[in-house]
Design a protein around this motif. Structure first.
Motif, short mmCIF file in Angstrom:
data_model
loop_
_atom_site.label_atom_id
_atom_site.label_comp_id
_atom_site.label_asym_id
_atom_site.label_seq_id
_atom_site.Cartn_x
_atom_site.Cartn_y
_atom_site.Cartn_z
N UNK A 36 27.66 42.46 25.98
CA UNK A 36 27.59 41.80 27.27
C UNK A 36 28.25 42.67 28.34
N UNK A 37 27.67 42.69 29.53
CA UNK A 37 28.16 43.53 30.62
C UNK A 37 29.39 42.90 31.25
N UNK A 38 30.42 43.73 31.51
CA UNK A 38 31.64 43.26 32.16
C UNK A 38 31.48 43.35 33.68
N UNK A 39 32.19 42.49 34.39
CA UNK A 39 32.13 42.51 35.86
C UNK A 39 32.75 43.79 36.42
N UNK A 40 33.86 44.19 35.84
CA UNK A 40 34.56 45.40 36.27
C UNK A 40 35.60 45.74 35.21
N UNK A 41 36.38 46.77 35.46
CA UNK A 41 37.37 47.22 34.47
C UNK A 41 38.44 46.16 34.20
N UNK A 42 38.86 45.47 35.25
CA UNK A 42 39.89 44.44 35.07
C UNK A 42 39.35 43.28 34.22
N UNK A 43 38.09 42.92 34.47
CA UNK A 43 37.49 41.85 33.68
C UNK A 43 37.43 42.24 32.20
N UNK A 44 37.02 43.47 31.94
CA UNK A 44 36.95 43.94 30.56
C UNK A 44 38.33 43.91 29.91
N UNK A 45 39.35 44.37 30.62
CA UNK A 45 40.71 44.41 30.07
C UNK A 45 41.21 43.01 29.77
N UNK A 46 40.91 42.06 30.66
CA UNK A 46 41.40 40.69 30.44
C UNK A 46 40.72 40.05 29.23
N UNK A 47 39.45 40.36 29.01
CA UNK A 47 38.76 39.84 27.84
C UNK A 47 39.34 40.40 26.55
N UNK A 48 39.54 41.70 26.52
CA UNK A 48 40.07 42.33 25.31
C UNK A 48 41.53 41.95 25.05
#
Length: 426
Positions: A36-48
């Protein structure tokens, strides 16, 4: 909708699902994607970092699977759920969160033969040790408790004999021991029994069986009751101690009454990898929509077939808790008043050979290793599902040499009885 709580049939159709926000599709779409595509780098980091909920990779979670998880959690009365590839996978993921090498769990001796084999042999390689107890002797569970005990595992309706387990009595033992009670609710489904209402802390299912109901898709699920304090006594470090892979988060502290479901996802499913395919989740969701209708028909048919067999001269005994004469009838009235399930066994006077011969003579019943199908199914456990056990263990698990197991479907009961009658006569 009003503020009233939805009934079981409404939840079976609607829980967890909304029209697709992009297309308006009413049926839950199959999100057949790996990632799934992340909104931005911060979004990806918060998910992980477990700081936000969302989709990363289908091995860890998928929107189709999420609807299935929410629906089964609602039907069981739990706080959250996790869908996995099979019932066996659910058992592995659950116990991985609870046991360290050298730890023990207590299991009821009356279990599905595959579970007995998994617990006895496969789990040895993890250093997990099973201690067996007799569900007809509640004190045997108390006697089995040691300082290494980390869980108790039972089936609500035991496979293959269809016996009813006294969940409340065993939950009292688990509470006293300070360990969670795990209940495999596959044969009952939440339509007949909701183990959480009787003291279970974790519920597992093979979704392959009655929940999916059509014999077309494998799946398993874990339901978190949200009732157990995982910080008690430091017994469960996977949940109570800081997790180094998530920057020191304590799952119990962060996620509260659904911490166990989170642990199963981010520590179990993430690393062991038994992911459920979105297509199978879709198929099982479709099956659940008719669960109340099917289960009642299953139970009504099963009682009629059991009554017929109980009066047949070739039959030595029938083990069906729905019969007034059965030793588990009182427990069935307490735990499963709508019906005692659709899986049961009976013994033939001709022993092992008679069981094998009967299976070969049946025409409407399908001879295969499954239960919970719309079709009626038959198997001789001693020569198949329980063949890995020695004779004494077969008898103790309810699968002696003269035993035949039936899973009664939703056909006309008169046709099922006629098929059994001709096979017994032959």
């Amino acid at each position: 909708m009003s503020d009233r709580l939805p009934g079981f049939s409404t939840l079976a159709v609607h829980a967890g699902a909304q029209p697709d926000p992009t297309t308006g599709a009413r049926a839950t779409p199959i999100y057949q994607t790996t990632s799934f595509v992340f909104n931005d780098a911060d979004h990806a980091a918060s998910l992980f970092g477990l700081q936000a909920f969302g989709n990363i990779y289908t091995r860890i979670g998928n929107p189709t699977n999420a609807v299935l998880e929410e629906r089964v959690a609602a039907l069981e009365g739990g706080t959250a759920a996790l869908a996995v590839a099979s019932g066996h996978a659910a058992q592995v993921v659950v116990l991985q969160q609870l046991l360290q090498p050298g730890d023990e769990f207590i299991a009821a001796r009356k279990l599905y033969g595959g579970s007995i084999n998994q617990f006895t042999h496969a789990f040895k390689s993890f250093g997990w040790n099973v201690v067996w107890a007799d569900p007809d002797d509640i004190a045997s569970f108390e006697r089995a408790v040691t300082p290494r005990t980390k869980a108790i595992f039972i089936e609500s309706i035991a496979n293959p004999a269809g016996s009813i387990t006294d969940i409340e009595a065993i939950s009292t033992v688990a509470r006293k021991a300070g360990v969670p009670l795990i209940v495999d609710n596959t044969l009952a489904s939440p339509y007949l029994i909701r183990p959480i209402d009787h003291g279970a802390d974790i519920v597992v299912h093979s979704l392959t069986k009655f929940l999916g109901g059509h014999g077309n898709s494998l799946g398993g699920i874990i339901v978190d009751a949200g009732t157990f304090d995982w910080s008690t006594g430091g017994k469960y470090p996977m949940l109570s101690e800081p997790r180094p892979e998530y920057h020191g988060i304590r799952l119990q502290e962060t996620f509260g009454n659904f911490a166990f479901a989170i642990a199963c996802r981010v520590l179990g499913l993430r690393d062991l990898g038994p992911a459920l395919s979105p297509f199978n989740a879709f198929m099982i969701l479709t099956g659940i929509e008719t669960l109340p209708l099917r289960m009642q028909k299953h139970c009504d048919n099963a009682k009629a077939v059991a009554e017929f067999l109980a009066g047949h001269p070739a039959v030595a005994s029938v083990n069906y808790a729905g019969l007034a004469s059965d030793k588990y009838n009182q427990l069935a009235r307490k735990y499963a008043p709508k019906g005692a399930g659709a899986v049961f066994t009976f013994s033939l006077k001709g022993g092992y050979d008679a069981g094998v011969n009967l299976v070969s003579k049946l025409q409407l019943f399908s001879h295969l290793a499954n239960v919970g199908d719309t079709r009626s199914l038959v198997i001789h456990p001693a020569s198949t599902t329980h063949s890995q056990l020695d004779d004494a263990a077969k008898v103790k698990s309810g699968a002696g040499p003269d035993v035949v197991r039936l899973s009664i479907g939703i056909e006309d009961k008169e046709d099922l009885i006629a098929d059994l009658e001709q096979a017994l006569g032959a």
